[in-house]
Design a protein around this motif. Sequence first.
Motif, PDB file in Angstrom:
ATOM      1  N   UNK A 118       0.839  -1.207   0.000  1.00 13.28           N
ATOM      2  CA  UNK A 118       0.000   0.000   0.000  1.00 13.28           C
ATOM      3  C   UNK A 118       0.877   1.262   0.000  1.00 13.28           C
ATOM      4  N   UNK A 119       1.988   1.220   0.749  1.00 19.47           N
ATOM      5  CA  UNK A 119       2.935   2.350   0.734  1.00 19.47           C
ATOM      6  C   UNK A 119       3.368   2.670  -0.692  1.00 19.47           C
ATOM      7  N   UNK A 120       3.717   1.627  -1.428  1.00 19.95           N
ATOM      8  CA  UNK A 120       4.201   1.817  -2.793  1.00 19.95           C
ATOM      9  C   UNK A 120       3.094   2.340  -3.697  1.00 19.95           C
ATOM     10  N   UNK A 121       1.894   1.770  -3.571  1.00 22.27           N
ATOM     11  CA  UNK A 121       0.764   2.172  -4.416  1.00 22.27           C
ATOM     12  C   UNK A 121       0.384   3.629  -4.196  1.00 22.27           C
ATOM     13  N   UNK A 122       0.413   4.068  -2.940  1.00 26.73           N
ATOM     14  CA  UNK A 122      -0.090   5.405  -2.597  1.00 26.73           C
ATOM     15  C   UNK A 122       1.026   6.398  -2.259  1.00 26.73           C
ATOM     16  N   UNK A 123       2.274   5.967  -2.402  1.00 27.77           N
ATOM     17  CA  UNK A 123       3.431   6.836  -2.113  1.00 27.77           C
ATOM     18  C   UNK A 123       3.372   7.387  -0.689  1.00 27.77           C
ATOM     19  N   UNK A 124       3.117   6.495   0.269  1.00 22.37           N
ATOM     20  CA  UNK A 124       3.044   6.854   1.686  1.00 22.37           C
ATOM     21  C   UNK A 124       4.368   6.479   2.347  1.00 22.37           C
ATOM     22  N   UNK A 125       5.046   7.420   3.019  1.00 27.91           N
ATOM     23  CA  UNK A 125       6.329   7.096   3.650  1.00 27.91           C
ATOM     24  C   UNK A 125       6.140   6.254   4.903  1.00 27.91           C
ATOM     25  N   UNK A 126       7.174   5.533   5.280  1.00 26.79           N
ATOM     26  CA  UNK A 126       7.082   4.653   6.450  1.00 26.79           C
ATOM     27  C   UNK A 126       6.868   5.445   7.737  1.00 26.79           C
ATOM     28  N   UNK A 127       7.255   6.724   7.739  1.00 22.66           N
ATOM     29  CA  UNK A 127       7.005   7.569   8.917  1.00 22.66           C
ATOM     30  C   UNK A 127       5.513   7.801   9.131  1.00 22.66           C
ATOM     31  N   UNK A 151       6.510  -2.779  17.922  1.00 19.79           N
ATOM     32  CA  UNK A 151       6.238  -1.852  16.815  1.00 19.79           C
ATOM     33  C   UNK A 151       7.508  -1.587  16.019  1.00 19.79           C
ATOM     34  N   UNK A 152       8.628  -1.447  16.720  1.00 20.71           N
ATOM     35  CA  UNK A 152       9.903  -1.223  16.032  1.00 20.71           C
ATOM     36  C   UNK A 152      10.242  -2.404  15.133  1.00 20.71           C
ATOM     37  N   UNK A 153      10.061  -3.621  15.650  1.00 22.09           N
ATOM     38  CA  UNK A 153      10.314  -4.816  14.832  1.00 22.09           C
ATOM     39  C   UNK A 153       9.401  -4.833  13.604  1.00 22.09           C
ATOM     40  N   UNK A 154       8.144  -4.458  13.811  1.00 29.41           N
ATOM     41  CA  UNK A 154       7.195  -4.470  12.694  1.00 29.41           C
ATOM     42  C   UNK A 154       7.621  -3.493  11.606  1.00 29.41           C
ATOM     43  N   UNK A 155       8.054  -2.294  12.007  1.00 27.33           N
ATOM     44  CA  UNK A 155       8.502  -1.315  11.007  1.00 27.33           C
ATOM     45  C   UNK A 155       9.733  -1.807  10.247  1.00 27.33           C
ATOM     46  N   UNK A 156      10.603  -2.532  10.930  1.00 26.21           N
ATOM     47  CA  UNK A 156      11.757  -3.128  10.246  1.00 26.21           C
ATOM     48  C   UNK A 156      11.276  -4.165   9.233  1.00 26.21           C
ATOM     49  N   UNK A 157      10.273  -4.965   9.615  1.00 22.09           N
ATOM     50  CA  UNK A 157       9.697  -5.952   8.692  1.00 22.09           C
ATOM     51  C   UNK A 157       9.123  -5.258   7.456  1.00 22.09           C
ATOM     52  N   UNK A 158       8.436  -4.138   7.681  1.00 28.59           N
ATOM     53  CA  UNK A 158       7.867  -3.380   6.553  1.00 28.59           C
ATOM     54  C   UNK A 158       8.986  -2.859   5.651  1.00 28.59           C
ATOM     55  N   UNK A 159      10.007  -2.255   6.274  1.00 29.21           N
ATOM     56  CA  UNK A 159      11.122  -1.702   5.501  1.00 29.21           C
ATOM     57  C   UNK A 159      11.804  -2.782   4.672  1.00 29.21           C
ATOM     58  N   UNK A 160      11.916  -3.983   5.245  1.00 31.14           N
ATOM     59  CA  UNK A 160      12.551  -5.083   4.522  1.00 31.14           C
ATOM     60  C   UNK A 160      11.716  -5.557   3.341  1.00 31.14           C
ATOM     61  N   UNK A 161      10.422  -5.244   3.358  1.00 31.45           N
ATOM     62  CA  UNK A 161       9.532  -5.655   2.270  1.00 31.45           C
ATOM     63  C   UNK A 161       9.471  -4.636   1.133  1.00 31.45           C
ATOM     64  N   UNK A 162       9.883  -3.407   1.399  1.00 27.81           N
ATOM     65  CA  UNK A 162       9.667  -2.363   0.389  1.00 27.81           C
ATOM     66  C   UNK A 162      10.588  -2.514  -0.800  1.00 27.81           C
ATOM     67  N   UNK A 163      11.861  -2.853  -0.539  1.00 28.33           N
ATOM     68  CA  UNK A 163      12.806  -2.967  -1.644  1.00 28.33           C
ATOM     69  C   UNK A 163      12.999  -1.658  -2.376  1.00 28.33           C
ATOM     70  N   UNK A 164      12.570  -0.570  -1.750  1.00 29.90           N
ATOM     71  CA  UNK A 164      12.636   0.734  -2.404  1.00 29.90           C
ATOM     72  C   UNK A 164      13.244   1.718  -1.415  1.00 29.90           C
ATOM     73  N   UNK A 165      14.474   2.129  -1.665  1.00 29.54           N
ATOM     74  CA  UNK A 165      15.180   2.990  -0.709  1.00 29.54           C
ATOM     75  C   UNK A 165      14.429   4.281  -0.450  1.00 29.54           C
ATOM     76  N   UNK A 166      13.705   4.766  -1.432  1.00 29.55           N
ATOM     77  CA  UNK A 166      12.971   6.021  -1.261  1.00 29.55           C
ATOM     78  C   UNK A 166      11.898   5.871  -0.192  1.00 29.55           C
TER      79      UNK A 166
END
Length: 248
Positions: A118-127, A151-166
């Motif tokens: 959803x982040x990628x589809x809607x250009x929503x930052x992880x913050x 919550x911190x672990x979950x955000x790391x899991x999300x970041x690991x799924x994005x594959x998009x440095x932006x």
Amino acid sequence: MMVATRQKLLTDSQANKVTYGKGNAKKYIVVHETDNTRSGADADAHARLQYNGNSRSASWHYTVDDKEAVQSFEHTWKCWAAGSNTGNNEGIQIEVCVNSDGNYQKAMQNAAELVAKVMKEENIPITNVVQHNHFSGKNCPRNMREGKISWTQFLVMVANCTGNAEQQKPVTDNNKYRVMTGTYSTLQAAENVLDVLKHRFGWVAYIEQDGTKWRVKTGTFIGMAAAQAGANKIKTAKLAQVANTVAA
């Protein structure tokens, strides 16, 4: 491999009864837990509940479990889930199942993959990926807030799924933040917390007087994600009920 996602969308006439209509600003992704531990209370069951006419005044975009994610509303709908106008009107709501016959860890991994999608589809930052608690103060997602997966672990899991440095903005967020606790009624209480932060956590920290009370403030963290992780660590260790991040 990305979590399997399917749609079981409500009709517009159904959706209008349980939302604020269309026009969602899509600025946030709001993570919830169903809090329904009954056997069989999986993503399909919750999606069918919405599709067949939920008796509660509640609605959400996706339900995700250990097998799949089911979408009930297009992102443009303003669902009733976050407990505040901003959360409802600007958030995409994701409910994670906690049914007793499901695998919670796998459900959270699937949720992380869905959030990344959803982040990628809607250009929503992880913050802007936040807990239900962020908007309403409700203890939700409860298991995550209790540390089953932090919550911190979950955000790391999300970041690991994005594959998009932006999308992984916390990595490139060079702003400085501090964590500030709520107030303590005695100086001794504040000193006890300070001792833990300095000697057990190895942080820079100091005490500030606030009227007749005291609070503890940390040194600087680089990036909001690091500061939020610090605040969560303080709360998880039960050193303070309130720990806020502030610009340094």
